[in-house]
Design a protein around this motif. Structure first.
Motif, PDB file in Angstrom:
ATOM      1  N   GLU A  96       0.829  -1.208   0.000  1.00 44.12           N
ATOM      2  CA  GLU A  96       0.000   0.000   0.000  1.00 44.12           C
ATOM      3  C   GLU A  96       0.866   1.261   0.000  1.00 44.12           C
ATOM      4  OE1 GLU A  96      -3.891   1.874   0.070  1.00 44.12           O
ATOM      5  OE2 GLU A  96      -3.113  -0.080  -0.536  1.00 44.12           O
ATOM      6  N   LYS A 101       2.322   1.115  -6.377  1.00 38.82           N
ATOM      7  CA  LYS A 101       1.116   0.788  -7.129  1.00 38.82           C
ATOM      8  C   LYS A 101       1.102   1.487  -8.483  1.00 38.82           C
ATOM      9  CE  LYS A 101      -1.926  -0.403  -3.261  1.00 38.82           C
ATOM     10  NZ  LYS A 101      -2.200  -1.788  -3.672  1.00 38.82           N
ATOM     11  N   THR A 122      -6.382  -1.642  -3.521  1.00 42.62           N
ATOM     12  CA  THR A 122      -5.900  -0.633  -2.589  1.00 42.62           C
ATOM     13  C   THR A 122      -6.820  -0.470  -1.390  1.00 42.62           C
ATOM     14  OG1 THR A 122      -5.277   1.698  -2.354  1.00 42.62           O
ATOM     15  CG2 THR A 122      -7.030   1.206  -3.907  1.00 42.62           C
TER      16      THR A 122
END
Length: 291
Positions: A96, A101, A122
């Motif tokens: 995270e 990402k 997420t």
């Protein structure tokens, strides 16, 4: 790397990240007969996943959460993102951290066919923010699975401002095939679950930090007075306190709300490596590590 349980045939689902959530999502797909390509940059994480997934399948079937009659599906593990090019859906479940990402979404969306849904698991980063890094923002949808995803049926599905009808429908169809119940919500930091839950975990930890109550007392009150099946601190241990801190920072930075600033006790536990179930110690001690 090919596992000994791989079967021939093209992948239907690619899962990016072999951490707790990625492995849990792969287990869910396997339990419903959906072939999976599991990707991680760490060979050791993939090797652990090959041993963990059959154990999770047995647990879920024992509890009646996955069908016993589903035929075994192909599982392939790889460190090469190029191996997902023929996937019909991609689930991103990397750590995270926004930069991590963003990088993987940019790379994978350039490899797969247009129209292939890209699902981010997420916990708190707005979907439209992540979609901005993808080759085709309209293909990006959020699907926030709860942990463990093979036991908890409800999934928080997030439609970003640029998410297309086709992408949303494809993701809802995939979740239905996995026997998940979808609840569609709008976009924003933390969405619904974590906008509320992470604040609760942070305040619960702060109460312990201030000496007002023990972790056991906090959780007992939530269970006994509010009917929660698990108290906030045990929930934090299940999520992973490192992930809680990462999510709180995302929420703090994107809302400007100082209430999301991780409290000192959470930060101390993360510095010590006490992440919760996955490390054997968090607010509580665990006899065995949670896969």
């Amino acid at each position: 790397m090919m596992t000994d349980i791989q079967r021939a045939g093209p992948a239907r689902l690619a899962v990016l990240g072999a951490g707790v959530m990625g492995v849990g999502i792969a287990t869910l797909a396997q339990g419903h007969g959906v072939p999976v390509v599991l990707v991680d940059i760490r060979e050791e994480a993939l090797e652990r996943a090959v041993g963990t997934i059959p154990r999770q399948l047995r647990l879920a079937r024992l509890h009646g959460k996955l069908p016993r009659e589903a035929a075994p599906a192909g599982l392939r593990t790889t460190t090469s993102l190029a191996d997902v090019a023929d996937a019909t859906a991609v689930v991103e479940a990397v750590t995270e951290l926004p930069d991590a990402k963003a990088k993987v979404l940019a790379e994978v969306s350039a490899l797969i066919a247009p129209g292939t849904p890209v699902v981010s698991n997420t916990s708190a980063i707005p979907i439209d923010e992540l979609a901005g890094h993808a080759a085709r923002p309209q293909d990006v949808v959020g699907a926030h699975f709860m942990n463990p995803p093979y036991l908890i049926r409800t999934v928080e599905v997030i439609r970003g401002p640029r998410t297309s009808d086709a992408a949303l429908d494809a993701v809802l169809s995939l979740l239905a095939a996995l026997d998940r119940e979808s609840v569609v919500v709008g976009d924003g930091p933390g969405f619904v679950i974590n906008r509320i839950l992470q604040r609760v975990i942070n305040e619960a930890a702060r109460v312990v930090e201030e000496g007002v109550a023990s972790p056991e007392s906090v959780d007992a009150l939530f269970k006994g007075c509010l009917g929660h099946s698990t108290g906030p601190l045990a929930t934090g241990d299940l999520i992973g306190l490192d992930n809680v801190v990462d999510s709180l920072r995302v929420l703090r930075d994107r809302t400007g709300d100082a209430g999301y600033e991780p409290c000192d006790l959470l930060l101390a536990k993360v510095r010590a490596g006490d992440f919760g179930r996955k490390t054997g110690r968090g607010f509580y001690a665990y006899d065995s590590l949670h896969s």
